[in-house]
Motif scaffolding. Structure first.
Motif, PDB file in Angstrom:
ATOM      1  N   GLN A  49      -1.297   6.608  -9.489  1.00 36.65           N
ATOM      2  CA  GLN A  49      -0.092   7.756  -9.337  1.00 36.65           C
ATOM      3  C   GLN A  49      -0.500   8.648  -8.177  1.00 36.65           C
ATOM      4  OE1 GLN A  49       0.837  10.683 -12.130  1.00 36.65           O
ATOM      5  NE2 GLN A  49       2.765  10.490 -12.099  1.00 36.65           N
ATOM      6  N   ALA A  50      -1.689   8.981  -8.081  1.00 41.98           N
ATOM      7  CA  ALA A  50      -2.106   9.899  -6.907  1.00 41.98           C
ATOM      8  C   ALA A  50      -1.972   9.363  -5.616  1.00 41.98           C
ATOM      9  CB  ALA A  50      -3.469  10.552  -7.180  1.00 41.98           C
ATOM     10  N   GLN A  51      -2.176   8.016  -5.644  1.00 41.29           N
ATOM     11  CA  GLN A  51      -2.244   7.279  -4.325  1.00 41.29           C
ATOM     12  C   GLN A  51      -0.567   7.298  -3.765  1.00 41.29           C
ATOM     13  OE1 GLN A  51      -3.795   3.493  -4.134  1.00 41.29           O
ATOM     14  NE2 GLN A  51      -5.321   3.834  -5.743  1.00 41.29           N
ATOM     15  N   TYR A  52       0.090   7.207  -4.774  1.00 40.85           N
ATOM     16  CA  TYR A  52       1.642   6.949  -4.443  1.00 40.85           C
ATOM     17  C   TYR A  52       2.425   8.066  -4.749  1.00 40.85           C
ATOM     18  CZ  TYR A  52       0.492   1.750  -3.929  1.00 40.85           C
ATOM     19  OH  TYR A  52       0.040   0.662  -3.431  1.00 40.85           O
ATOM     20  N   THR A  53       2.098   9.200  -4.060  1.00 42.53           N
ATOM     21  CA  THR A  53       2.835  10.621  -4.225  1.00 42.53           C
ATOM     22  C   THR A  53       4.154  10.667  -3.980  1.00 42.53           C
ATOM     23  OG1 THR A  53       1.650  11.466  -2.368  1.00 42.53           O
ATOM     24  CG2 THR A  53       0.625  11.825  -4.496  1.00 42.53           C
ATOM     25  N   LEU A  91       6.213   5.813 -11.436  1.00 41.69           N
ATOM     26  CA  LEU A  91       5.608   4.399 -11.524  1.00 41.69           C
ATOM     27  C   LEU A  91       6.055   3.595 -12.464  1.00 41.69           C
ATOM     28  CD1 LEU A  91       1.570   5.113 -11.717  1.00 41.69           C
ATOM     29  CD2 LEU A  91       3.164   4.428  -9.532  1.00 41.69           C
ATOM     30  N   LEU A  92       6.509   2.341 -12.307  1.00 47.79           N
ATOM     31  CA  LEU A  92       7.155   1.544 -13.237  1.00 47.79           C
ATOM     32  C   LEU A  92       6.001   0.517 -13.786  1.00 47.79           C
ATOM     33  CD1 LEU A  92      10.259  -0.931 -13.292  1.00 47.79           C
ATOM     34  CD2 LEU A  92       8.191  -1.981 -13.585  1.00 47.79           C
ATOM     35  N   LEU A  93       5.607   0.891 -14.930  1.00 49.88           N
ATOM     36  CA  LEU A  93       4.334   0.183 -15.583  1.00 49.88           C
ATOM     37  C   LEU A  93       4.677  -1.022 -15.970  1.00 49.88           C
ATOM     38  CD1 LEU A  93       3.021   3.775 -17.558  1.00 49.88           C
ATOM     39  CD2 LEU A  93       2.541   2.723 -14.966  1.00 49.88           C
ATOM     40  N   ASP A  94       4.185  -2.073 -15.571  1.00 50.47           N
ATOM     41  CA  ASP A  94       4.493  -3.419 -15.764  1.00 50.47           C
ATOM     42  C   ASP A  94       3.019  -4.232 -16.459  1.00 50.47           C
ATOM     43  OD1 ASP A  94       6.594  -6.099 -14.252  1.00 50.47           O
ATOM     44  OD2 ASP A  94       5.745  -5.821 -16.124  1.00 50.47           O
ATOM     45  N   ALA A  95       3.212  -5.348 -16.959  1.00 55.06           N
ATOM     46  CA  ALA A  95       2.230  -6.011 -17.495  1.00 55.06           C
ATOM     47  C   ALA A  95       1.582  -6.837 -16.131  1.00 55.06           C
ATOM     48  CB  ALA A  95       2.492  -7.053 -18.196  1.00 55.06           C
ATOM     49  N   HIS A  96       0.330  -7.144 -16.110  1.00 59.11           N
ATOM     50  CA  HIS A  96      -0.402  -7.828 -15.099  1.00 59.11           C
ATOM     51  C   HIS A  96      -0.170  -9.436 -15.260  1.00 59.11           C
ATOM     52  CE1 HIS A  96      -3.397  -9.480 -12.532  1.00 59.11           C
ATOM     53  NE2 HIS A  96      -3.641  -8.345 -11.895  1.00 59.11           N
ATOM     54  N   VAL A  97       0.558 -10.022 -14.665  1.00 59.91           N
ATOM     55  CA  VAL A  97       0.985 -11.324 -14.966  1.00 59.91           C
ATOM     56  C   VAL A  97       0.637 -12.257 -13.795  1.00 59.91           C
ATOM     57  CG1 VAL A  97       2.925 -10.727 -16.593  1.00 59.91           C
ATOM     58  CG2 VAL A  97       3.391 -11.053 -14.241  1.00 59.91           C
ATOM     59  N   PRO A 141      14.793   6.407  -1.566  1.00 59.55           N
ATOM     60  CA  PRO A 141      13.777   6.603  -2.354  1.00 59.55           C
ATOM     61  C   PRO A 141      12.965   5.228  -2.835  1.00 59.55           C
ATOM     62  CG  PRO A 141      15.635   7.114  -3.415  1.00 59.55           C
ATOM     63  CD  PRO A 141      15.872   6.894  -1.974  1.00 59.55           C
ATOM     64  N   PHE A 142      11.992   5.447  -3.557  1.00 60.60           N
ATOM     65  CA  PHE A 142      11.377   4.230  -4.233  1.00 60.60           C
ATOM     66  C   PHE A 142      10.584   4.436  -5.422  1.00 60.60           C
ATOM     67  CE2 PHE A 142       6.658   4.430  -3.306  1.00 60.60           C
ATOM     68  CZ  PHE A 142       6.845   5.485  -2.338  1.00 60.60           C
ATOM     69  N   ILE A 143      10.590   3.634  -6.227  1.00 56.27           N
ATOM     70  CA  ILE A 143       9.333   3.328  -7.231  1.00 56.27           C
ATOM     71  C   ILE A 143       8.509   2.333  -6.973  1.00 56.27           C
ATOM     72  CG2 ILE A 143      10.975   4.321  -9.081  1.00 56.27           C
ATOM     73  CD1 ILE A 143      11.703   1.661 -10.127  1.00 56.27           C
ATOM     74  N   ARG A 144       7.332   2.571  -7.697  1.00 55.91           N
ATOM     75  CA  ARG A 144       6.077   1.680  -7.523  1.00 55.91           C
ATOM     76  C   ARG A 144       5.879   0.954  -8.690  1.00 55.91           C
ATOM     77  NH1 ARG A 144       3.096  -1.664  -4.157  1.00 55.91           N
ATOM     78  NH2 ARG A 144       3.281  -2.873  -6.052  1.00 55.91           N
ATOM     79  N   SER A 167       0.660  -1.213  -0.028  1.00 61.54           N
ATOM     80  CA  SER A 167       0.116   0.009   0.017  1.00 61.54           C
ATOM     81  C   SER A 167       0.800   1.148  -0.104  1.00 61.54           C
ATOM     82  CB  SER A 167      -1.039   0.043   1.241  1.00 61.54           C
ATOM     83  OG  SER A 167       0.070   0.237   2.301  1.00 61.54           O
ATOM     84  N   PRO A 168       0.294   2.216  -0.279  1.00 60.45           N
ATOM     85  CA  PRO A 168       1.135   3.601  -0.075  1.00 60.45           C
ATOM     86  C   PRO A 168       1.613   3.784   1.390  1.00 60.45           C
ATOM     87  CG  PRO A 168      -0.987   3.923  -1.177  1.00 60.45           C
ATOM     88  CD  PRO A 168      -0.994   2.493  -0.912  1.00 60.45           C
ATOM     89  N   ALA A 169       0.863   3.374   2.319  1.00 56.57           N
ATOM     90  CA  ALA A 169       1.624   3.460   3.779  1.00 56.57           C
ATOM     91  C   ALA A 169       2.655   2.463   3.644  1.00 56.57           C
ATOM     92  CB  ALA A 169       0.490   3.059   4.667  1.00 56.57           C
ATOM     93  N   ASP A 170       2.406   1.226   3.098  1.00 53.92           N
ATOM     94  CA  ASP A 170       3.356   0.422   3.314  1.00 53.92           C
ATOM     95  C   ASP A 170       5.071   0.849   2.853  1.00 53.92           C
ATOM     96  OD1 ASP A 170       1.803  -1.528   4.545  1.00 53.92           O
ATOM     97  OD2 ASP A 170       1.212  -2.564   2.499  1.00 53.92           O
TER      98      ASP A 170
END
Ligand SMILES: O=C(O)c1ccccc1NCC(=O)[C@H](O)[C@H](O)COP(=O)(O)O
Length: 228
Positions: free
Chosen positions: A137-141, A146-152, A120-123, A106-109
């Protein structure tokens, strides 16, 4: 100086080079693969600290690998639903400059872990039509990107391409494009999406966790060609 002297200043327009697409090679497990990636200009190297991955490395293995990396190449630690303590234990052994959260964090995690280890981190976002990427993106400000990956099935490293038209135009220049990229499709991906960076793992492998040095070289060359 005479006050009526007008200094003529010729304006010169400085032609800025278009931003160079950053390149992350992920899932490194061998020193010679790291050397091959660095030799052709990879900007970031990803190490997978997820035991179910065929590219998993222990903290001790990663520490030995990272010692081979010259300056000015970023090290990225990749985690899936790890605890603060687990990430802290890895960061205590491995000089990681950036965290990548690739599970259900989660964003909090993400914030709690990133603050605990002062990194720092990327999500990673697992893109599918149902996911509103701008809302995500707005949740993980706090994420650098964001690293945009496929849903696998599982969490990542799946070699699957997702529909790049799902990426909102305003998000693209900040995003890391990932998921099934390879020598054949990365130029098209860059021309279509114009991402800040691209990320590849299985697309430059001869076997899971074993990078093919020629594929790495060809992938980087294809990225550079796409920017011409
Ligand atoms: O690489 C893995 O094995 C992996 C396993 C579990 C979670 C994430 C994983 N990789 C994360 C990455 O950043 C990969 O580069 C990304 O998923 C793209 O992989 P690929 O489609 O193989 O290029």
């Amino acid at each position: 100086m005479k006050t009526d002297t007008v200094l003529s200043v010729s304006s010169t327009s400085v032609a800025f080079r278009p931003q160079r697409t950053r390149i992350k090679i992920c899932g490194l497990t061998r020193a010679n693969d790291i050397a091959a990636a660095v030799a052709v200009g990879a900007d970031a190297l990803g190490f997978v600290f997820y035991e179910k991955s065929p590219r998993y490395v222990t903290a001790a293995e990663a520490a030995a690998l990272v010692r081979e990396i010259p300056p000015f190449v970023m090290t990225v630690g990749l985690f899936v639903n790890a605890s603060v303590a687990e990430v802290a234990a890895v960061c205590a052994q491995v000089p990681l400059q950036l965290l990548q959260f690739h599970g259900d964090e989660s964003p909090a995690d993400c914030m709690a872990i990133a603050q605990a280890v002062q990194r720092p981190f990327i999500r990673a976002a697992r893109v599918q039509p149902e996911l509103d990427l701008l809302e995500y993106q707005a949740q993980y400000t706090a994420a650098q990107a964001l690293l945009l990956d496929a849903h696998v099935t599982g969490y990542g490293g799946g070699g699957k391409v997702f529909d790049w038209s799902l990426i909102p135009e305003k998000l693209a220049p900040q995003a890391v494009l990932s998921g099934g990229l390879n020598v054949q499709n990365v130029a098209t991906a860059i021309k279509q999406v114009r991402p800040y960076a691209v990320d590849v793992s299985s697309g430059v492998e001869s076997a899971k966790g074993i990078k093919d040095h020629q594929l790495i070289q060809q992938f980087v060359a294809a990225v550079r060609q796409a920017e011409q």
